[in-house]
Design a protein around this motif. Sequence first.
Motif, short mmCIF file in Angstrom:
data_model
loop_
_atom_site.label_atom_id
_atom_site.label_comp_id
_atom_site.label_asym_id
_atom_site.label_seq_id
_atom_site.Cartn_x
_atom_site.Cartn_y
_atom_site.Cartn_z
N ALA A 30 37.65 37.77 50.57
CA ALA A 30 38.04 38.17 49.22
C ALA A 30 38.29 36.96 48.35
CB ALA A 30 39.30 39.04 49.28
N GLU A 33 40.13 39.34 43.96
CA GLU A 33 39.86 40.78 44.05
C GLU A 33 41.14 41.60 43.97
OE1 GLU A 33 37.09 42.11 43.88
OE2 GLU A 33 35.53 40.83 44.72
N GLU A 34 42.10 41.18 43.12
CA GLU A 34 43.37 41.90 43.05
C GLU A 34 43.21 43.35 42.62
OE1 GLU A 34 44.70 40.62 38.49
OE2 GLU A 34 45.88 39.92 40.20
N VAL A 37 41.22 44.93 46.26
CA VAL A 37 41.52 44.62 47.66
C VAL A 37 42.52 45.60 48.27
CG1 VAL A 37 43.39 42.97 47.20
CG2 VAL A 37 41.99 42.73 49.27
N ASP A 55 41.66 35.33 52.06
CA ASP A 55 41.74 35.05 50.63
C ASP A 55 41.17 33.65 50.41
OD1 ASP A 55 42.30 34.59 48.01
OD2 ASP A 55 44.47 34.75 48.20
N SER A 58 41.98 32.42 46.02
CA SER A 58 42.11 33.21 44.79
C SER A 58 43.20 32.65 43.89
CB SER A 58 42.43 34.67 45.13
OG SER A 58 41.38 35.27 45.85
N THR A 62 45.51 38.47 44.87
CA THR A 62 44.79 39.03 46.01
C THR A 62 45.62 38.97 47.29
OG1 THR A 62 42.59 38.55 45.09
CG2 THR A 62 42.76 38.74 47.49
#
Length: 253
Positions: A30, A33-34, A37, A55, A58, A62
Amino acid sequence: MSLQVAEGERTDESAERLLGNAHVVVGIPAYNEENAVGSTVLGVQRWADAVVVVDDGSTDRTSAIAEQADVTVLRHERNRGKGAAVRTLFAHARRTDCDALVLLDADGQHDPADIPTLAAPVVEGEADMVIGSRYLADDAGDETPAYRRLGQVVLDYCTSRVTGSDLTDTQSGFRAFSPESLERLSLTTDGMGVESEMIDSATSEGLTITERAIDARYDDLEGQTYNPVKHGLAVMLFLARLLKRRRPVSEER
């Protein structure tokens, strides 16, 4: 005998029939991708014995959102690329006693209910790598936008030419892997060419690759999704480097 679960039959009982007591780990790379996810993690927990999110540096929430779902979160201090995130997931899975590792994207395009369909051939020893293909079944329900589909056709053709494979969806990020493949696959790229490199390495190692039909959606995605043009160019550049790396071998023959 088909291992696919019929539409409308994707239940915990059907997953149990497919996977038995197998220990299935689901890995999710990811990056920023908050928005997706959380729902992705919650969706896969029903089908997995353990969930791991990497993660990849990010700059949003995320990691925090994934941690709220009580799953393992591994964090890269900086954005290193999807290939690097996949290698981190492979390394983690090798340290566990899993019967199959399933990877899927964090952006919400994949249906978690397809996890048993992909993991079953690995668990039953029929394949070392199973690729979830968006184009294996009748394309009547295919939601892939036309411009994306055209790019996929080009990438599929080029990947097949370079790797010697015959697959319908070489760029799918929804895949299952056997413990043996986790040990033998050699992944070097940090970028988006990792899906093609997996195929090339599996072919070189004599590992068994198969495909299973999956559902994918593109409308109303909450996740970031990688720019398809940048994605395509990144894969093409990697394939060119891969071909150049292979050329001396073919010339020696």
